[in-house]
Design a protein around this motif. Structure first.
Motif, short mmCIF file in Angstrom:
data_model
loop_
_atom_site.label_atom_id
_atom_site.label_comp_id
_atom_site.label_asym_id
_atom_site.label_seq_id
_atom_site.Cartn_x
_atom_site.Cartn_y
_atom_site.Cartn_z
N UNK A 264 -2.62 -83.16 -70.67
CA UNK A 264 -1.58 -82.50 -69.90
C UNK A 264 -0.93 -83.41 -68.88
N UNK A 265 -1.68 -84.37 -68.36
CA UNK A 265 -1.12 -85.32 -67.39
C UNK A 265 -0.07 -86.21 -68.05
N UNK A 266 -0.33 -86.59 -69.30
CA UNK A 266 0.62 -87.43 -70.02
C UNK A 266 1.93 -86.69 -70.23
N UNK A 267 1.84 -85.44 -70.71
CA UNK A 267 3.06 -84.68 -70.95
C UNK A 267 3.75 -84.28 -69.64
N UNK A 268 2.98 -84.10 -68.57
CA UNK A 268 3.58 -83.78 -67.27
C UNK A 268 4.47 -84.92 -66.79
N UNK A 269 3.96 -86.15 -66.90
CA UNK A 269 4.70 -87.30 -66.38
C UNK A 269 5.78 -87.81 -67.33
N UNK A 270 5.55 -87.72 -68.65
CA UNK A 270 6.46 -88.37 -69.60
C UNK A 270 6.99 -87.45 -70.70
N UNK A 271 6.62 -86.19 -70.68
CA UNK A 271 7.07 -85.19 -71.66
C UNK A 271 6.49 -85.43 -73.05
N UNK A 272 6.79 -86.61 -73.63
CA UNK A 272 6.34 -86.91 -75.00
C UNK A 272 5.86 -88.35 -75.07
N UNK A 273 5.25 -88.69 -76.20
CA UNK A 273 4.84 -90.07 -76.43
C UNK A 273 6.06 -90.97 -76.50
N UNK A 274 7.17 -90.46 -77.06
CA UNK A 274 8.41 -91.23 -77.12
C UNK A 274 8.89 -91.57 -75.71
N UNK A 275 8.83 -90.58 -74.81
CA UNK A 275 9.25 -90.81 -73.44
C UNK A 275 8.38 -91.83 -72.73
N UNK A 276 7.12 -91.84 -73.07
CA UNK A 276 6.19 -92.82 -72.50
C UNK A 276 6.54 -94.23 -72.95
#
Length: 249
Positions: free
Chosen positions: A59-71
């Motif tokens: 959830x922390x990953x999606x909170x900060x970057x929305x998706x893996x693509x955004x990361x």
């Protein structure tokens, strides 16, 4: 084929992350993702893998970057924004050089030099980010291709245009090919410097960035100045065994 990281691959990183957990979780996630992408590629790494390596929850990953693509896009932005700005500054100065030979060397150096900057200031990102870029380019993922184009195409066009202004007798398409070869040489030089040391039997130090830059600049300028291909005289070559009724395998 890129192998997906198994739990046993990631577990030591998770233990390290847990013991040295950074107060800024966003930065920890970025660092973990960059390390995993540069090792296993984009397709083989999941959001869960990244969270585990960062000592976070998915959830922390999606909170900060929305998706893996955004990361991945953020990783490119944070490294390539400073690198592209530095390249543009050096290119502007290079274009003012009067002598054509000196100008070409300055243009190529303006492209190469920022990529050798240490990873600590994010202007180029060092070996890890260069390895990530090489893997991303080879994967053939459409999302990755769009991120690469969005990040680099404007700067690449500016360099190719500057080279063409200095070598107007060479078709721009030829210069696109030659600049493409420069990028491959740059990747390989940054990622495998030990090969130079080994093949030179110790006569050259592949980790000597200054020497590597000058060798790369000189080789690239010579390639750029090579006579253009005469498309009208290029005859298609037959494949080995053509006409003998044999299929290539």
């Amino acid at each position: 084929m890129v192998r997906k990281p198994a739990k046993s691959d990631v577990k030591p990183d998770v233990k390290a992350a847990a013991s040295t957990r950074k107060p800024n979780m966003r930065e920890a996630i970025l660092a973990a993702a960059e390390e995993l992408f540069s090792t296993y590629g984009f397709n083989a790494v999941s959001v869960r893998d990244i969270a585990q390596a960062a000592g976070a929850n998915p959830g922390s990953v999606t909170y900060h970057f929305k998706t893996k693509d955004g990361l991945l896009l953020e990783i490119y932005r944070r490294h390539c924004g400073p690198m592209n700005r530095r390249r543009s500054e050096l290119l502007a100065a290079a274009r003012r050089v009067r002598d054509v030979q000196d100008r070409l060397e300055a243009i190529v150096r303006a492209y190469v030099l920022p990529a050798f900057t240490s990873g600590s200031d994010l202007a180029g990102g060092g070996t890890r980010f260069t390895r990530l870029r090489a893997i991303m380019s080879a994967e053939g993922n459409e999302v990755v291709r769009k991120i690469i184009a969005q990040t680099f195409d404007d700067t690449s066009h500016a360099f190719i245009d500057a080279i063409h202004e200095s070598l107007p007798h060479i078709p721009r398409t030829d210069l696109v090919w030659r600049s493409h070869f420069l990028l491959g040489a740059l990747y390989y030089t940054l990622v495998t410097p030990e090969r130079v040391s080994r093949l030179s039997r110790g006569g050259a130090d592949g980790t000597d960035a200054g020497h590597a830059i000058e060798e790369l600049v000189r080789a690239t300028v010579a390639a750029l100045q090579a006579a253009p291909l005469d498309q009208g005289t290029l005859a298609p070559r037959k494949a080995p065994g053509a006409g003998a009724g044999r299929a290539l395998t």
